[in-house]
Design a protein around this motif. Structure first.
Motif, short mmCIF file in Angstrom:
data_model
loop_
_atom_site.label_atom_id
_atom_site.label_comp_id
_atom_site.label_asym_id
_atom_site.label_seq_id
_atom_site.Cartn_x
_atom_site.Cartn_y
_atom_site.Cartn_z
N GLY A 28 -1.65 -5.09 -1.92
CA GLY A 28 -2.10 -4.15 -0.87
C GLY A 28 -3.54 -4.35 -0.47
O GLY A 28 -4.13 -3.47 0.15
N TYR B 133 -0.08 12.12 -1.64
CA TYR B 133 0.69 10.89 -1.65
C TYR B 133 1.83 10.93 -2.67
O TYR B 133 1.60 11.15 -3.85
CB TYR B 133 -0.20 9.70 -1.98
CG TYR B 133 -1.19 9.38 -0.89
CD1 TYR B 133 -0.79 8.71 0.26
CD2 TYR B 133 -2.53 9.73 -1.02
CE1 TYR B 133 -1.68 8.41 1.25
CE2 TYR B 133 -3.44 9.43 -0.02
CZ TYR B 133 -3.01 8.77 1.12
OH TYR B 133 -3.89 8.47 2.10
N GLY B 134 3.04 10.68 -2.19
CA GLY B 134 4.17 10.50 -3.10
C GLY B 134 4.75 11.79 -3.67
O GLY B 134 5.78 11.76 -4.33
N GLY C 246 2.15 4.82 -7.32
CA GLY C 246 1.15 4.17 -8.16
C GLY C 246 1.65 2.86 -8.73
O GLY C 246 2.60 2.27 -8.23
N LEU D 84 -5.57 3.51 -3.78
CA LEU D 84 -4.63 2.39 -3.71
C LEU D 84 -4.04 2.28 -2.30
O LEU D 84 -3.86 1.18 -1.78
CB LEU D 84 -3.50 2.58 -4.72
CG LEU D 84 -3.88 2.45 -6.19
CD1 LEU D 84 -2.76 2.99 -7.09
CD2 LEU D 84 -4.18 0.99 -6.55
N ALA D 85 -3.75 3.43 -1.69
CA ALA D 85 -3.16 3.43 -0.35
C ALA D 85 -4.12 2.83 0.66
O ALA D 85 -3.71 2.16 1.59
CB ALA D 85 -2.80 4.84 0.07
N ARG E 53 0.84 -1.21 0.00
CA ARG E 53 0.00 0.00 0.00
C ARG E 53 0.87 1.25 0.00
O ARG E 53 0.57 2.23 -0.67
CB ARG E 53 -0.91 0.01 1.23
CG ARG E 53 -2.07 -0.94 1.10
CD ARG E 53 -3.01 -0.83 2.29
NE ARG E 53 -4.04 -1.87 2.19
CZ ARG E 53 -4.93 -2.12 3.12
NH1 ARG E 53 -4.94 -1.41 4.24
NH2 ARG E 53 -5.83 -3.08 2.95
N LEU F 210 2.28 1.67 -3.44
CA LEU F 210 1.22 2.13 -4.34
C LEU F 210 0.89 3.60 -4.08
O LEU F 210 0.65 4.37 -5.00
CB LEU F 210 -0.03 1.27 -4.16
CG LEU F 210 0.07 -0.18 -4.66
CD1 LEU F 210 -1.09 -1.01 -4.11
CD2 LEU F 210 0.07 -0.23 -6.19
N ALA F 211 0.88 3.97 -2.79
CA ALA F 211 0.54 5.35 -2.42
C ALA F 211 1.57 6.32 -2.97
O ALA F 211 1.24 7.43 -3.37
CB ALA F 211 0.48 5.47 -0.90
N GLU F 212 2.83 5.91 -2.98
CA GLU F 212 3.87 6.86 -3.35
C GLU F 212 4.02 7.05 -4.85
O GLU F 212 4.20 8.16 -5.31
CB GLU F 212 5.20 6.43 -2.73
CG GLU F 212 5.21 6.85 -1.26
CD GLU F 212 6.39 6.34 -0.48
OE1 GLU F 212 7.24 5.66 -1.07
OE2 GLU F 212 6.43 6.62 0.72
N ARG G 5 -3.96 7.29 -6.15
CA ARG G 5 -2.98 6.90 -5.12
C ARG G 5 -3.65 6.73 -3.76
O ARG G 5 -3.34 5.81 -3.01
CB ARG G 5 -1.86 7.94 -5.02
CG ARG G 5 -0.90 7.88 -6.17
CD ARG G 5 0.27 8.85 -5.99
NE ARG G 5 1.11 8.84 -7.18
CZ ARG G 5 2.13 9.65 -7.39
NH1 ARG G 5 2.43 10.58 -6.48
NH2 ARG G 5 2.84 9.57 -8.49
N LYS G 6 -4.55 7.66 -3.46
CA LYS G 6 -5.25 7.59 -2.18
C LYS G 6 -6.04 6.29 -2.08
O LYS G 6 -6.00 5.57 -1.09
CB LYS G 6 -6.19 8.79 -2.06
CG LYS G 6 -6.94 8.88 -0.74
CD LYS G 6 -7.68 10.22 -0.70
CE LYS G 6 -8.86 10.20 0.27
NZ LYS G 6 -8.47 9.98 1.65
#
Ligand SMILES: [Zn+2]
Ligand SMILES: [Zn+2]
Ligand SMILES: [Zn+2]
Ligand SMILES: [Zn+2]
Lengths: 551, 551
Positions: B487, B44-45, A462, B458-459, A455, A458-460, B455-456
């Motif tokens: 994830g 994110y990221g 994608g 996915l996170a 996660r 993915l968050a950072e 991203r959110k």
């Protein structure tokens, strides 16, 4: 062999949250508290964290009961999840029972759970333990400490407490009983370390009441007060100030409504007649006759105050003529969310009272001088600081030593540590399984380190899926790889990158001896070619997922 | 028609960060500051955030220069990214120039950039503007305010400042000049609002020096001090305290080393002979002869102090016998990371000085009484509060009104607002494009709202890819759908869920009239079947990505 007692904290050490302590004596077990913790920022998507109770599951037949000090989430929040794994009778005071009941109902556990109400001053026999309930002050009503009596000696477990000489319900913490216990002899003290970094005394809850009176007097605005829903005495003081000033009170926000209901039904809240009003009706009154009590003191996104600030509350529109009083301090980590709400209220022309210096909030936990009083009264032989991060535990240990306890009589433990006591000695002796169990949606414990790592990744940056349809016979690509991205880059503005990426994947897939290659090898080759290319061109590392379909 | 001046803040309003203000007069433009902001938790990221400068790009031919108030990242951090889009000559003081140079070198922009050094007291002509540099106090050396003279009048732009009567470099903010300007007549004041919520005065930087002397005197531990790298005067005071006590000083952490180098070379740091030592060598001295100055005052994960705390620093092992002084306060949002480092240091037996009450840090921004002095001295006709969140801008506006400015002479603007001034009037008149541009890896602006939303998602719940190989001829599934998750859930412990998921996907793919169905329709059907099933069974909403391969 000398008799032994074990104290095993399963949560609450080196953290603020998920408090749970196991006491073991003569082959029997009681548990004190069963709390949850809020997930840190790095626990993506996790709803809440509960203690690992595998030790209790393994020893379920030896458990004589779960004793609750008070109704805060960090002491009762894990109950439904833990009870599903280990059923135990629950002993607690009335208000705590009322709050636990809400949880049990929500999780369909009412019928299967034995919930026993005990009053401060009473003692419950639970196997070889006699657990005495002792009234303490805290930021929720009906809080207790325990004197856990065994024939080896007595352990005092304070729970969360402060010393409030002018509490709202009129009852000061039972210092007399703690002093008596001290005279009789206390084997060990396990105490709240939350505020041990702060010198002096915690202010009385009544101080906030004075602030309310000052802010309400002569005010011609509508007054909106937000605080922690569980702080029954705080809400009582809002209601009192409202009644004194001829205002009506309406309540909004689910947790606030729930707790109002429970505490009124059980008599912990005393509402003067005709003071409470429905939120839908109060609006017809002049502004200076209205008080609204709301959730959202931490700036929580779905809370009623947040919705007022961002104009999505169904019943309340705020603007000039409104005064919002934030009767809480931001829990570390929530400063930004609180600040966002305050800014939005300012933007709408609302007057906001939020300054630390204005005595809008007091803590529920004992500061240094209060802790010293408890140490002086109980005069324990051994000491275990609980409920605190590492620095608090250590500072509490030093405070105990200043009060005369020998360094070897203090145990700074970890979650899972076995603290072994005889009447003469205390030592850390091994450990039991402990840790964080994650609750995500309806899943308990099915999200672990690997899922969280994914996660985070993915968050950072994608992800990029590369679909490779290959011939089952000769391993040749049947069509150009399809590339799907999410959370990586805005695809429509990156057409050339996407085209190049397809080439890179295709070349990698067709390189080498494709016949002998298995799926794993093909995936590996494509993955590293694509990852390298993307890092080179974008300095990012999205998760690359090659999918091979053999047809 | 009356002459007009425009003031257009492109950043710094309703936020702390990315300060940038455009001044426009007689068809010409100057820009003050060009800062970055750190991304919020919801970005994110994202590595950093810079202002949208499309207005400058569009009007590049009219720009006469970029003027920098001081070398903090929120005032210079966006320079390399912005210069790549709009080249402008840069005017700033020497220390600021030294820091900007490091950035230009890193981005290969040294040759293409005109960087002009100016001293406080001097005036630069830039088209129709005469920009006067005025010395101010702040938490970085060589900070200035600007008096922007045009023949329509003078605007005073304070930049970040405080009034320090005992500054470390001996130079008090040039109040005399500000007073002179007030007498000559100031059209408008644009001022720092950071600390406008705080009553009274900001303490002098010298107060922290006294703390250092107290903590150093008679101390027999190794002393490790962490502070903001850019706070040259703070580091100077550490060095002075060390020299007085016969200690050597070593520096660790990239940004600290960089700034030490620049400020020593330029003469802003005065290091007594033989005081500085290499970090690798200082270890051979007795502990009470060592001082280490390090990055990490915000608990940053890659910083030198973090690495010491978590035993991954290559040169320094900390433990009993070490005293760490945290000479900084946590920036909102960083409380938890700082706390994590402090706890870990305690665990290692390090003594940590971190208490707010110990005067270990002072702010670099003016409090209410200082702001009042600036208002009183400059006596501006119009006032624009800058550098602050909404509540600060509003409180600053009230402060200005208390100082005698009419409400209609104050503009609380948004980023992008056009503040239009004549000699008699001020109004908000429309806006230019403005906003946040995200820098992620080497990409500038290629990550936007859609990518962040993904991203959110996915996170929070991870993702599920469903691969559907279908016949190009009749749309029949050629093999059972393959399911890949990341994830979402720990797959090996969820075999039955995965099997059931495959069935759900297969049924959905084969339902209805498959022949007439196009890929989009097939994807939609499978996606909603899988999403619904997952939400029902797990109460989670991972991103579901059906991939159709027609063969
Ligand atoms: Zn509590
Ligand atoms: Zn607690
Ligand atoms: Zn600054
Ligand atoms: Zn600044």
């Amino acid at each position: 062999m000398a008799e032994k007692m074990k104290i095993i904290p399963l949560g609450g050490l080196n953290e603020i949250g998920k408090n749970m302590t196991v006491y073991e004596f003569g082959g029997e077990i009681i548990v004190v508290d069963c709390g949850m913790a809020f997930p840190g920022d790095d626990l993506y998507g996790i709803d809440l964290v509960i203690p690992d109770v595998s030790y209790l599951i393994k020893n379920r037949s030896r458990i004589r009961g779960l004793f609750l000090t008070h109704g805060h989430e960090d002491h009762i929040g894990a109950i439904p999840y833990v009870l599903k794994q280990v059923n135990m009778p629950i002993y607690c005071t009335r208000l705590t029972a009322g709050l636990v009941k809400l949880k049990l109902e929500e999780h369909g556990l009412i019928k299967s759970t034995k919930l026993i109400t005990v009053e401060a001053g009473e003692t419950v026999r639970a196997g070889k333990f006699n657990v005495e309930f002792i009234h303490v002050n805290h930021s929720i009503a009906d809080s207790v400490a325990f004197a856990i009596h065994t024939h080896m000696g007595t352990v005092v477990h304070t729970g969360d407490f402060k010393i409030d000489s002018t509490p709202i319900d009129g009852e000061v913490i039972d210092l007399a009983r703690l002093g008596e216990l001290g005279k009789e002899g206390v084997l060990a003290l396990c105490a709240d370390s939350t505020n041990v970094e702060r010198p002096g005394f915690t202010m009385s809850e009544k101080a906030v009441g004075h602030t309310f009176k000052r802010l309400f007097a002569g005010c011609d605005q509508r007054i909106i007060v937000t605080t922690f829903a569980s702080n029954v005495h705080r809400v009582q003081q809002v209601i009192d100030a409202a009644a004194e000033n001829g205002r009506k009170v309406a309540v909004t926000g689910r947790s606030m409504e729930n707790i109002m209901k429970v505490s009124t039904e059980l008599g912990y809240m005393k509402v003067p007649k005709n003071t409470l009003m429905d939120i839908a009706k109060i609006k017809s009154l002049p502004k200076n006759k209205q008080v609204i009590v709301t959730t959202g003191s931490q700036g929580e996104e779905m809370s009623a105050l947040y919705r007022m600030a961002f104009s999505t509350h169904k019943q309340i529109d705020v603007g000039p003529g409104d005064k919002v009083i934030i009767s809480a301090s931001a829990i570390p980590g929530n400063e930004k969310t609180v600040s966002r709400v305050v800014n939005e209220l300012f933007r709408k022309g609302v007057e906001v009272c939020y300054n630390r210096s204005d005595m809008l909030h007091v803590s529920g936990h004992a500061c240094q001088e209060e802790l010293k009083i408890i140490h002086a009264l109980t005069r324990p032989r051994f000491f275990v600081p609980l409920h605190g991060e590492q620095r608090m535990l250590q500072i509490h240990s030093r405070l105990a030593q200043d009060m005369g306890i020998e360094p070897t009589h203090v145990a700074i433990a970890e979650n899972g540590s076995i603290i072994e006591l005889t009447t003469k000695t205390m030592k850390l002796n091994g450990s039991v399984p402990s840790g964080e169990v994650f609750v995500d949606g309806s899943g308990v414990g099915d999200v672990g380190a690997v899922v969280l790592r994914d996660r985070k990744r993915l968050a950072e940056d994608g992800m990029v899926v590369v679909v490779l349809p290959v011939s089952a016979q000769n391993g040749a690509l049947l069509s150009p790889p399809e590339i799907i991205t999410r959370g990586f880059i805005y695809v429509k503005e990156s057409e050339s990158l996407m085209a190049e990426l397809q080439n890179v994947a295709m070349e990698a897939a067709e390189s080498g001896s494709r016949k002998r290659r298995d799926d794993g090898e093909l995936r590996g080759t494509v993955k590293s070619a694509v990852s390298n290319y993307l890092f080179k061109t974008t300095k990012r590392s999205p998760m690359v997922i090659p999918v091979v379909t053999r047809l």
